[in-house]
Write a protein that holds these residues in place. Structure first.
Motif, PDB file in Angstrom:
ATOM      1  N   ARG A   3       0.818  -1.197   0.000  1.00  0.00           N
ATOM      2  CA  ARG A   3       0.000   0.000   0.000  1.00  0.00           C
ATOM      3  C   ARG A   3       0.859   1.258   0.000  1.00  0.00           C
ATOM      4  O   ARG A   3       0.559   2.236  -0.671  1.00  0.00           O
ATOM      5  CB  ARG A   3      -0.910  -0.021   1.232  1.00  0.00           C
ATOM      6  N   LEU A   4       1.977   1.166   0.722  1.00  0.00           N
ATOM      7  CA  LEU A   4       2.890   2.305   0.784  1.00  0.00           C
ATOM      8  C   LEU A   4       3.421   2.625  -0.618  1.00  0.00           C
ATOM      9  O   LEU A   4       3.408   3.780  -1.064  1.00  0.00           O
ATOM     10  CB  LEU A   4       4.050   1.985   1.734  1.00  0.00           C
ATOM     11  N   SER A  10       1.157   6.824  -6.671  1.00  0.00           N
ATOM     12  CA  SER A  10       0.094   7.711  -7.137  1.00  0.00           C
ATOM     13  C   SER A  10       0.464   9.162  -6.878  1.00  0.00           C
ATOM     14  O   SER A  10       0.069  10.051  -7.625  1.00  0.00           O
ATOM     15  CB  SER A  10      -1.229   7.360  -6.465  1.00  0.00           C
ATOM     16  N   ARG A  11       1.240   9.392  -5.813  1.00  0.00           N
ATOM     17  CA  ARG A  11       1.664  10.758  -5.579  1.00  0.00           C
ATOM     18  C   ARG A  11       2.673  11.219  -6.633  1.00  0.00           C
ATOM     19  O   ARG A  11       2.629  12.359  -7.095  1.00  0.00           O
ATOM     20  CB  ARG A  11       2.269  10.881  -4.190  1.00  0.00           C
ATOM     21  N   LEU A  12       3.559  10.284  -7.022  1.00  0.00           N
ATOM     22  CA  LEU A  12       4.566  10.634  -8.026  1.00  0.00           C
ATOM     23  C   LEU A  12       3.919  10.959  -9.371  1.00  0.00           C
ATOM     24  O   LEU A  12       4.385  11.819 -10.104  1.00  0.00           O
ATOM     25  CB  LEU A  12       5.552   9.473  -8.204  1.00  0.00           C
TER      26      LEU A  12
ATOM     27  N   GLU B 163     -10.415  -2.333 -12.437  1.00  0.00           N
ATOM     28  CA  GLU B 163     -11.032  -2.760 -11.185  1.00  0.00           C
ATOM     29  C   GLU B 163     -11.001  -4.275 -11.059  1.00  0.00           C
ATOM     30  O   GLU B 163     -10.726  -4.818  -9.983  1.00  0.00           O
ATOM     31  CB  GLU B 163     -12.473  -2.243 -11.095  1.00  0.00           C
ATOM     32  N   ALA B 164     -11.245  -4.957 -12.187  1.00  0.00           N
ATOM     33  CA  ALA B 164     -11.214  -6.421 -12.172  1.00  0.00           C
ATOM     34  C   ALA B 164      -9.832  -6.918 -11.775  1.00  0.00           C
ATOM     35  O   ALA B 164      -9.683  -7.804 -10.932  1.00  0.00           O
ATOM     36  CB  ALA B 164     -11.596  -6.967 -13.545  1.00  0.00           C
ATOM     37  N   ALA B 165      -8.798  -6.307 -12.369  1.00  0.00           N
ATOM     38  CA  ALA B 165      -7.429  -6.723 -12.062  1.00  0.00           C
ATOM     39  C   ALA B 165      -7.119  -6.512 -10.584  1.00  0.00           C
ATOM     40  O   ALA B 165      -6.520  -7.364  -9.923  1.00  0.00           O
ATOM     41  CB  ALA B 165      -6.443  -5.948 -12.922  1.00  0.00           C
ATOM     42  N   MET B 166      -7.583  -5.380 -10.043  1.00  0.00           N
ATOM     43  CA  MET B 166      -7.271  -5.080  -8.650  1.00  0.00           C
ATOM     44  C   MET B 166      -8.078  -5.977  -7.716  1.00  0.00           C
ATOM     45  O   MET B 166      -7.598  -6.384  -6.660  1.00  0.00           O
ATOM     46  CB  MET B 166      -7.525  -3.605  -8.368  1.00  0.00           C
ATOM     47  N   ALA B 170      -4.155  -7.661  -8.010  1.00  0.00           N
ATOM     48  CA  ALA B 170      -3.014  -6.948  -8.602  1.00  0.00           C
ATOM     49  C   ALA B 170      -2.841  -5.600  -7.910  1.00  0.00           C
ATOM     50  O   ALA B 170      -3.831  -4.957  -7.555  1.00  0.00           O
ATOM     51  CB  ALA B 170      -3.234  -6.747 -10.094  1.00  0.00           C
ATOM     52  N   THR B 171      -1.597  -5.195  -7.719  1.00  0.00           N
ATOM     53  CA  THR B 171      -1.359  -3.879  -7.133  1.00  0.00           C
ATOM     54  C   THR B 171      -1.608  -2.825  -8.202  1.00  0.00           C
ATOM     55  O   THR B 171      -1.569  -3.129  -9.394  1.00  0.00           O
ATOM     56  CB  THR B 171       0.095  -3.748  -6.652  1.00  0.00           C
ATOM     57  N   PRO B 172      -1.874  -1.581  -7.787  1.00  0.00           N
ATOM     58  CA  PRO B 172      -2.093  -0.529  -8.784  1.00  0.00           C
ATOM     59  C   PRO B 172      -0.943  -0.417  -9.786  1.00  0.00           C
ATOM     60  O   PRO B 172      -1.166  -0.187 -10.979  1.00  0.00           O
ATOM     61  CB  PRO B 172      -2.212   0.732  -7.939  1.00  0.00           C
ATOM     62  N   VAL B 173       0.299  -0.606  -9.284  1.00  0.00           N
ATOM     63  CA  VAL B 173       1.443  -0.486 -10.188  1.00  0.00           C
ATOM     64  C   VAL B 173       1.422  -1.619 -11.222  1.00  0.00           C
ATOM     65  O   VAL B 173       1.575  -1.385 -12.423  1.00  0.00           O
ATOM     66  CB  VAL B 173       2.763  -0.488  -9.386  1.00  0.00           C
ATOM     67  N   THR B 174       1.186  -2.848 -10.767  1.00  0.00           N
ATOM     68  CA  THR B 174       1.085  -3.977 -11.700  1.00  0.00           C
ATOM     69  C   THR B 174      -0.069  -3.753 -12.661  1.00  0.00           C
ATOM     70  O   THR B 174       0.053  -3.977 -13.872  1.00  0.00           O
ATOM     71  CB  THR B 174       0.823  -5.290 -10.933  1.00  0.00           C
ATOM     72  N   THR B 175      -1.201  -3.303 -12.121  1.00  0.00           N
ATOM     73  CA  THR B 175      -2.368  -3.061 -12.962  1.00  0.00           C
ATOM     74  C   THR B 175      -2.032  -2.081 -14.065  1.00  0.00           C
ATOM     75  O   THR B 175      -2.413  -2.285 -15.222  1.00  0.00           O
ATOM     76  CB  THR B 175      -3.530  -2.492 -12.121  1.00  0.00           C
ATOM     77  N   PHE B 176      -1.277  -1.045 -13.701  1.00  0.00           N
ATOM     78  CA  PHE B 176      -0.934  -0.056 -14.723  1.00  0.00           C
ATOM     79  C   PHE B 176      -0.126  -0.699 -15.847  1.00  0.00           C
ATOM     80  O   PHE B 176      -0.436  -0.530 -17.025  1.00  0.00           O
ATOM     81  CB  PHE B 176      -0.142   1.111 -14.115  1.00  0.00           C
TER      82      PHE B 176
END
Lengths: 303, 272
Positions: A3-4, A10-12, B163-166, B170-176
């Motif tokens: 989460r960190l 997202s901030r970057l 949203e499905a991936a998360m 999946a983490t937001p970074v992976t999702t991206f």
């Protein structure tokens, strides 16, 4: 931990482009404004000293005390500058009107074309935009010169006996602006016309409305958002244009972009050219705000 | 609607496209002219290309232009894509209004102002002018064009995919990188191409921000044009046009292929 990382990421996403634009776009304008208030000097860099942060608060106060509006007074007193501003606005306005006259029939023809060939036509309008601006302006020199291709053609066709003098006049500047900015005007008008419901025009004609009146009252009226957007997209950059008046215009062609350039590169007067830039920016703020408002209104009406 | 495509429409299109293309065609044709005079045809010759390739300042300028273009387009694409994400995904953050103003303003800003302000920044911070100051300036104005191109793609993006991936962990970074980027990739690629073209075409901002020893092709062409029109410049222009044309054609073919592939996939999916 995950989460960190996500929250940092997202901030970057916001911070990196934001900081970049602050440093390389906004701060430079503040510097321009600041230097426009300072005195010219024959040193390197050619203006009186800027802030000296090591001098602290007192130093800051001193440098504020040194600010002067002399450069702006100079701009008002020397008729060269306001004439240049006025003629830039005039040249840009006339060219915008000419671009509209040339561009509207093209956009209209595209919008009425069979749907199968529309993507090709669209591509053909965009393609010249990918070729260098400088090259497209340069191409006109060979055409418009007294011994150039246009005069050769007209004399061969016995339309004229003596070559026309077009290069190095305002006419050449008009041609250059119309030519270079045509796609900016055609595209928004095309996208407005393409969405239009032509059964409205047919209904009007069925009810006895002459085609020209139907065009004016319905088609043109409905394409207005595109017309407005296109005109701003031509007018705003045309006011500050440098390459076109420099290469195609003559010595009597006064345009503010050219004035700024020569003030900077030939006269090496950085404070005055900064003042010219600030005034030009103020001049353009009104059309830019009007343009953005028209854009957001158009976007809302789509929703 | 085909019946309403009248003769008037066809004539205006033909005239319009003739106006758009004739000057460029003439420029290319006269680059193959034997005569030193640009406007008198004296037979076909490629000698101006030969003399161009022996013209060392031109070759050097071409290398500077390509280097600046490649570096600035790549950085501008990264920054512009981030900017587009910030604009579409985070509708609320402090200073968003200023941010969107800074994204849109460079699109219509007269180049003389952008160039002058960048130069004064570099002077103020004591940064020696050269190829790197030019790169920084090019990144700044072209990232905004990239942001607008990518943003228009992101607006129509179906977020339920993300949203499905998360939901599946999946983490937001992976999702991206696994979902978002592949979908918006065509827009990112055309953003890169736009940034590259803007960079290799730029004259005004480069003239302000470059220093001694860093001359780009448009700057070289400009200083030659002021001395007069020569077939050699026509040849240089033709080469630049050819590079851009080849790039655009490759991009549009790749785009077409992808669309065909997509249509096929959709058909296959529908059949199942």
């Amino acid at each position: 931990m995950q989460r960190l990382i996500s929250s940092i990421a997202s901030r970057l996403v916001i911070a990196v482009p934001y900081l970049w634009l602050l440093i390389f776009f906004l701060i430079p304008f503040i510097i321009v404004f600041k230097i426009s208030l300072s005195q010219g000097a024959t040193s390197i860099p050619p203006y009186a000293p800027t802030f000296d942060l090591s001098a602290g608060w007192q130093g800051l106060k001193d440098s504020f005390a040194q600010f002067s509006w002399d450069n702006y007074v100079w701009l008002v007193e020397d008729p060269l500058y306001y004439k240049a501003y006025l003629s830039s606005v005039l040249i840009a306005a006339v060219s915008t009107l000419l671009t509209l006259i040339v561009g509207y029939p093209i956009a209209y023809g595209m919008a009425r074309a069979p749907t199968t060939i529309r993507p090709t036509l669209l591509m053909l309008v965009i393609l010249p935009f990918w070729t260098s601006f400088l090259i497209r302006v340069y191409a006109w020199i060979g055409i418009l010169k007294p011994e150039g291709l246009l005069n050769q053609f007209l004399m061969w066709a016995h339309v004229i006996d003596t070559p026309l003098n077009i290069l190095n006049t305002n006419t050449a500047v008009f041609i250059g602006i119309v030519y270079s900015y045509l796609p900016f005007l055609v595209l928004p008008i095309y996208s407005a016309l393409e969405k239009m419901d032509y059964s409205l025009v047919e209904a009007a004609e069925d009810l006895g409305c002459p085609p020209i009146l139907a065009f004016w009252k319905i088609t043109f009226r409905l394409s207005m958002p595109g017309v407005i957007a296109g005109c701003f997209l031509v007018f705003i950059p045309a006011v500050g244009e440098f390459v076109i008046p420099d290469l195609l215009g003559g010595s009597q062609t006064l345009m503010i972009g050219k004035t700024l350039w020569s003030e900077f590169f030939s006269n090496r007067d950085w404070p005055v050219s900064s003042a010219v830039a600030v005034v030009l920016l103020l001049l353009l703020v009104v059309p830019i705000v009007l343009f953005q408002r028209a854009e957001s209104r158009a976007r809302e009406s789509e929703k | 609607m085909n019946t309403t495509w009248s003769r008037f429409n066809i004539v205006s299109l033909v005239l319009g496209f003739a106006f758009l293309y004739l000057p460029i065609v003439l420029l290319v044709v006269y680059s193959f002219n034997e005569s030193r005079l640009v406007t008198v045809w004296a037979g076909f010759s490629t000698k101006w290309y030969v003399s161009l390739f022996n013209n060392q300042p031109f070759i050097d300028a071409a290398w500077v232009t390509i280097r600046v273009g490649l570096i600035s387009a790549t950085v501008a694409t990264v920054l512009g894509t981030l900017g587009a994400l910030a604009m579409t995904r985070y509708t609320r953050f402090r200073g968003r209004l200023l941010f969107s103003a800074m994204i849109y303003a460079p699109l219509v800003m007269p180049e003389v102002i952008t160039g002058l302000s960048m130069l004064l920044l570099f002077v103020a911070i004591g940064f020696d002018r050269g190829i790197w100051t030019m790169v920084l300036a090019h990144i700044t104005f072209s990232m905004c064009f990239v942001a607008v191109v990518v943003q228009s793609r992101l607006v129509t993006f179906d977020r339920s995919l993300e949203e499905a991936a998360m939901d599946l962990g999946a983490t937001p970074v992976t999702t991206f990188f696994r979902i978002t980027l592949p979908v918006i990739l065509p827009a990112v690629v055309s953003g890169w191409m736009l940034a590259f073209t803007l960079s290799i075409d730029d004259l005004v901002i480069s003239s302000f921000t470059s220093g001694p020893g860093a001359t780009t092709l448009p700057m070289r062409i400009y200083s030659q044009v002021r001395l007069g029109v020569t077939p050699e410049i026509n040849a240089a222009c033709t080469i630049l046009i050819a590079i851009v044309a080849v790039g655009v054609i490759i991009a549009s073919i790749a785009n077409k292929r992808r669309e065909v592939q997509k249509a096929r996939d959709e058909q296959a999916a529908a059949r199942n």
